[in-house]
Design an enzyme around this catalytic site. Structure first.
Site, short mmCIF file in Angstrom:
data_model
loop_
_atom_site.label_atom_id
_atom_site.label_comp_id
_atom_site.label_asym_id
_atom_site.label_seq_id
_atom_site.Cartn_x
_atom_site.Cartn_y
_atom_site.Cartn_z
N GLN A 73 -10.08 -3.79 -3.77
CA GLN A 73 -11.42 -3.37 -3.35
C GLN A 73 -12.44 -3.73 -4.42
O GLN A 73 -13.57 -4.13 -4.12
CB GLN A 73 -11.43 -1.87 -3.08
N ARG A 119 0.88 -1.18 0.00
CA ARG A 119 0.00 0.00 0.00
C ARG A 119 0.91 1.22 0.00
O ARG A 119 1.68 1.43 0.94
CB ARG A 119 -0.93 0.01 1.22
N ARG A 148 -13.69 -8.47 1.24
CA ARG A 148 -12.25 -8.26 1.03
C ARG A 148 -11.51 -9.53 1.42
O ARG A 148 -10.57 -9.95 0.76
CB ARG A 148 -11.75 -7.08 1.90
N HIS A 206 -7.08 0.96 -6.69
CA HIS A 206 -7.36 0.09 -5.53
C HIS A 206 -8.06 -1.18 -6.04
O HIS A 206 -9.23 -1.45 -5.78
CB HIS A 206 -8.25 0.84 -4.54
N CYS A 254 -16.39 1.80 -0.08
CA CYS A 254 -15.25 0.94 0.27
C CYS A 254 -14.87 1.07 1.75
O CYS A 254 -14.20 0.19 2.27
CB CYS A 254 -14.06 1.27 -0.62
N ASP A 257 -16.92 7.30 -2.28
CA ASP A 257 -15.73 7.16 -1.42
C ASP A 257 -15.51 8.51 -0.76
O ASP A 257 -16.17 9.50 -1.12
CB ASP A 257 -14.54 6.76 -2.32
N1 NVA Z 1 -9.68 6.90 -1.72
C1 NVA Z 1 -9.38 6.45 -0.38
C2 NVA Z 1 -9.65 4.99 -0.26
C3 NVA Z 1 -9.42 4.42 1.12
C4 NVA Z 1 -9.66 2.95 1.18
C5 NVA Z 1 -7.93 6.78 -0.06
O1 NVA Z 1 -7.07 6.59 -0.92
O2 NVA Z 1 -7.67 7.24 1.05
N1 CP Z 2 -11.34 -0.05 1.95
C1 CP Z 2 -10.10 -0.12 2.45
O1 CP Z 2 -9.13 -0.35 1.74
O2 CP Z 2 -10.00 0.05 3.79
P1 CP Z 2 -8.67 0.22 4.66
O3 CP Z 2 -8.08 1.58 4.30
O4 CP Z 2 -9.13 0.15 6.07
O5 CP Z 2 -7.71 -0.87 4.31
#
Ligand code: NVA
Ligand code: CP
Length: 306
Positions: A134, A104, A287, A131, A259, A219
């Site tokens: 997801q 990540r 997930r 992502h 998500c 989101d």
């Molecule tokens: N768009 C959000 C998704 C979190 C799962 C982010 O990147 O923070």
């Molecule tokens: N939806 C998602 O990826 O959640 P987290 O940021 O908690 O991993």
């Protein structure tokens, strides 16, 4: 390097993606029936998290344990990656000890650079661009509740962010129509729109996107790494809040997905996750199942028809 990677939905064929989702549903059934399934015994997943996570960390870690293996959480703060060791060097060393690596990260280039030197599969656990994990869970959830998504209409309401980009790729790979409603200046990147052609339509009015849609998804308005823009985004996105009234103009059997984490009172109304059309909790649980199917497919060659 001939390891298969999952950095984007485009790394798999539509048939492979459908296979992973079908298998996610099967693995969910095994778990619900309490049947042990441990094909990844002695296998180890490394998980590099440059950003926070609840669902992604838990689902990968629990998933590996349930499959008979183990997962190791690595934070750049405690590894040499955070002190400037080149990503390429980290990839060579880590992939010599691990069976798969989940990352990540902020810059998507970190994933592609790592993958280029990795001897083992690399999985995108979220980047600034995409992502894809997801979307496996979202597509599994839709499939379980409504059957095939092929030919359906999906509305993305809000920021043209990493999730939106993955929805664009999903529109191509799963063959549905996507309407993206976002404010000017917050559109998804042109390179994602360009590859989707007329499968994706950009609109300004969330009602135009939601009308008749079979799935509505949104989101947060401020993604990780954009915190200093939070105030201006709050003002810019306020007409894009998803409410029960917005879902009322969608198809009668519409599903609402988020998500998570969600900000009630911002991108969704306070009551939206309690609406029977919302399936965010099912999505979150999926997930686990979808990624177990992905891990099985990538790490255990016996599960790959090739
Ligand atoms: N768009 C959000 C998704 C979190 C799962 C982010 O990147 O923070
Ligand atoms: N939806 C998602 O990826 O959640 P987290 O940021 O908690 O991993």
């Amino acid at each position: 390097m001939n390891a298969r990677h999952f950095l984007s939905l485009m790394d798999f064929t539509p048939a492979e993606l459908s296979g992973v989702i079908r298998r996610g549903i099967e693995l969910k059934g095994l778990r619900k029936r309490g049947e042990l399934h441990e094909p990844l015994k002695n296998r180890v997943l490394g998980m590099i998290f440059e950003k926070s996570s609840t669902r992604t960390r838990l689902s990968f870690e629990a998933g590996m344990i349930q499959l008979g293996g183990q997962a190791i959480f690595l934070s750049p703060r405690d590894t040499q990656l955070g002190r400037g060791e080149p990503v390429e060097d980290g990839a060579i060393v880590m992939s010599s000890m691990l069976d798969a690596v989940m990352i990540r990260t902020f810059a998507h280039a970190t994933l592609t650079t790592f993958a280029a030197k990795s001897r083992v599969p690399v999985i995108n656990g979220l980047s600034d661009d995409l992502h894809p994990c997801q979307l496996l869970a979202d597509m599994q959830t839709f499939h379980e509740q409504r059957g095939s998504i092929q030919g359906k209409t999906v509305a993305w309401i809000g920021d043209g962010n990493n999730m939106c980009n993955s929805y664009i790729e999903a529109a191509i790979q799963f063959d549905f129509q996507l309407r993206v409603a976002c404010p000017e200046g917050y559109e998804p990147a042109e390179r994602f729109l360009a590859q989707a052609g007329d499968r994706v339509k950009l609109v300004r009015d969330p009602r135009e996107a939601a009308r008749g849609a079979h799935l509505v998804s949104t989101d947060v308005w401020t993604s990780m790494g954009q915190e200093e823009q939070a105030e201006q985004r709050l003002a810019r996105f306020s007409p894009y809040q998803v409410t029960r009234e917005l879902l009322d103009i969608a198809a009668p059997d519409v599903l609402f997905m988020h998500c998570l984490p969600a900000h009630r009172g911002e991108e969704i109304s306070h009551d939206l996750l309690d609406d029977p059309r919302a399936v965010a909790w099912e999505q979150a649980e999926n997930r686990l199942h979808a990624q177990k199917a992905l891990l099985e497919y990538l790490v255990e060659p016996a599960y790959r028809a090739e």
